[in-house]
Motif scaffolding. Structure first.
Motif, mmCIF file in Angstrom:
data_model
loop_
_atom_site.group_PDB
_atom_site.id
_atom_site.type_symbol
_atom_site.label_atom_id
_atom_site.label_comp_id
_atom_site.label_asym_id
_atom_site.label_seq_id
_atom_site.Cartn_x
_atom_site.Cartn_y
_atom_site.Cartn_z
ATOM 1 N N VAL A 93 -4.108 -4.500 0.729
ATOM 2 C CA VAL A 93 -2.647 -4.422 0.729
ATOM 3 C C VAL A 93 -2.093 -5.409 -0.287
ATOM 4 N N SER A 94 -1.099 -4.953 -1.045
ATOM 5 C CA SER A 94 -0.332 -5.819 -1.934
ATOM 6 C C SER A 94 1.121 -5.673 -1.526
ATOM 7 N N GLU A 95 1.777 -6.798 -1.273
ATOM 8 C CA GLU A 95 3.158 -6.759 -0.814
ATOM 9 C C GLU A 95 4.010 -7.678 -1.673
ATOM 10 N N SER A 96 5.143 -7.165 -2.111
ATOM 11 C CA SER A 96 6.082 -7.944 -2.913
ATOM 12 C C SER A 96 7.485 -7.617 -2.432
ATOM 13 N N GLY A 97 8.083 -8.538 -1.696
ATOM 14 C CA GLY A 97 9.411 -8.266 -1.147
ATOM 15 C C GLY A 97 9.377 -7.074 -0.218
ATOM 16 N N LYS A 98 10.165 -6.052 -0.542
ATOM 17 C CA LYS A 98 10.232 -4.854 0.294
ATOM 18 C C LYS A 98 9.359 -3.722 -0.234
ATOM 19 N N MET A 99 8.437 -4.056 -1.163
ATOM 20 C CA MET A 99 7.499 -3.060 -1.688
ATOM 21 C C MET A 99 6.097 -3.372 -1.199
ATOM 22 N N ILE A 100 5.398 -2.324 -0.746
ATOM 23 C CA ILE A 100 4.043 -2.495 -0.229
ATOM 24 C C ILE A 100 3.153 -1.402 -0.813
ATOM 25 N N LEU A 101 1.981 -1.813 -1.285
ATOM 26 C CA LEU A 101 0.938 -0.890 -1.734
ATOM 27 C C LEU A 101 -0.247 -1.081 -0.798
ATOM 28 N N GLU A 102 -0.624 -0.019 -0.081
ATOM 29 C CA GLU A 102 -1.791 -0.048 0.805
ATOM 30 C C GLU A 102 -2.784 0.976 0.284
ATOM 31 N N VAL A 103 -4.045 0.567 0.122
ATOM 32 C CA VAL A 103 -5.054 1.479 -0.413
ATOM 33 C C VAL A 103 -6.364 1.362 0.354
ATOM 34 N N GLU A 104 -7.112 2.448 0.320
ATOM 35 C CA GLU A 104 -8.496 2.455 0.769
ATOM 36 C C GLU A 104 -9.263 3.382 -0.176
ATOM 37 N N PRO A 105 -9.933 2.804 -1.171
ATOM 38 C CA PRO A 105 -10.642 3.619 -2.157
ATOM 39 C C PRO A 105 -12.100 3.887 -1.753
ATOM 40 N N ILE A 106 -12.578 5.064 -2.105
ATOM 41 C CA ILE A 106 -13.993 5.403 -1.964
ATOM 42 C C ILE A 106 -14.467 5.826 -3.356
ATOM 43 N N VAL A 107 -15.346 5.048 -3.948
ATOM 44 C CA VAL A 107 -15.845 5.332 -5.293
ATOM 45 C C VAL A 107 -16.901 6.426 -5.218
#
Length: 162
Positions: A93-107
């Protein structure tokens, strides 16, 4: 005892190699970098730059380049540039203020693509999806109404690097 351990290790390796995706999930040691770019464009300007029939999905890199050019010309606004580094199979998870990026990658086993579960949240507005992204390519995830300016649309793009 050593022979039994070697047999168990060999069987475990064989099982991992026969289960699709299991090897990439459990033993890929390389970093996966996921970047999200959010650009806001006034609705009145959208049709001047993108006809109604424009296919953002098929032309994601071109669309992002156009929007970035418009940002440089002060005709669009860069809303967010979020990034996170993780490993295959690991949620991040990357969070900046009211923006959030949540990821779960499978290579992928060949290391050429990433199957990505992703959530991008901007001030309560969300895009939740799963996409297959070739390494280095840009994908269009979707668009949302700008939470602060209801006469603008925010376009969300994602890129993955290995």
């Amino acid at each position: 005892m050593t022979i039994k351990l070697a047999i168990i290790t060999a069987i475990s390796s064989a099982i991992l190699l026969t289960i699709p995706g299991a090897y990439a999930q459990s033993s890929s040691g390389s970093d996966v970098i996921v970047r999200a770019t959010i650009v806001s464009l006034p609705n009145a300007a959208t049709l001047r730059h993108f006809p109604a029939s424009y296919d953002f999905q098929s032309n994601a890199a071109e669309a992002l380049a156009t929007l970035e050019k418009l940002v440089k010309e002060n005709k669009a606004t860069s809303v967010g540039n979020l990034a996170v580094t993780t490993k295959s199979g690991q949620r991040a998870v990357s969070e900046s203020g009211k923006m959030i990026l949540e990821v779960e990658p499978i290579v992928s086993p060949d290391q050429k693509a990433v199957d990505l579960n992703v959530v991008v949240t901007e001030d309560g507005h969300r895009v939740v999806t799963s996409v297959l992204i070739p390494e280095g390519e840009v994908k269009f995830l979707g668009s949302i109404q700008n939470p602060k300016n209801h006469s603008a649309t925010d376009y969300i793009f994602i890129q993955v690097s290995l």
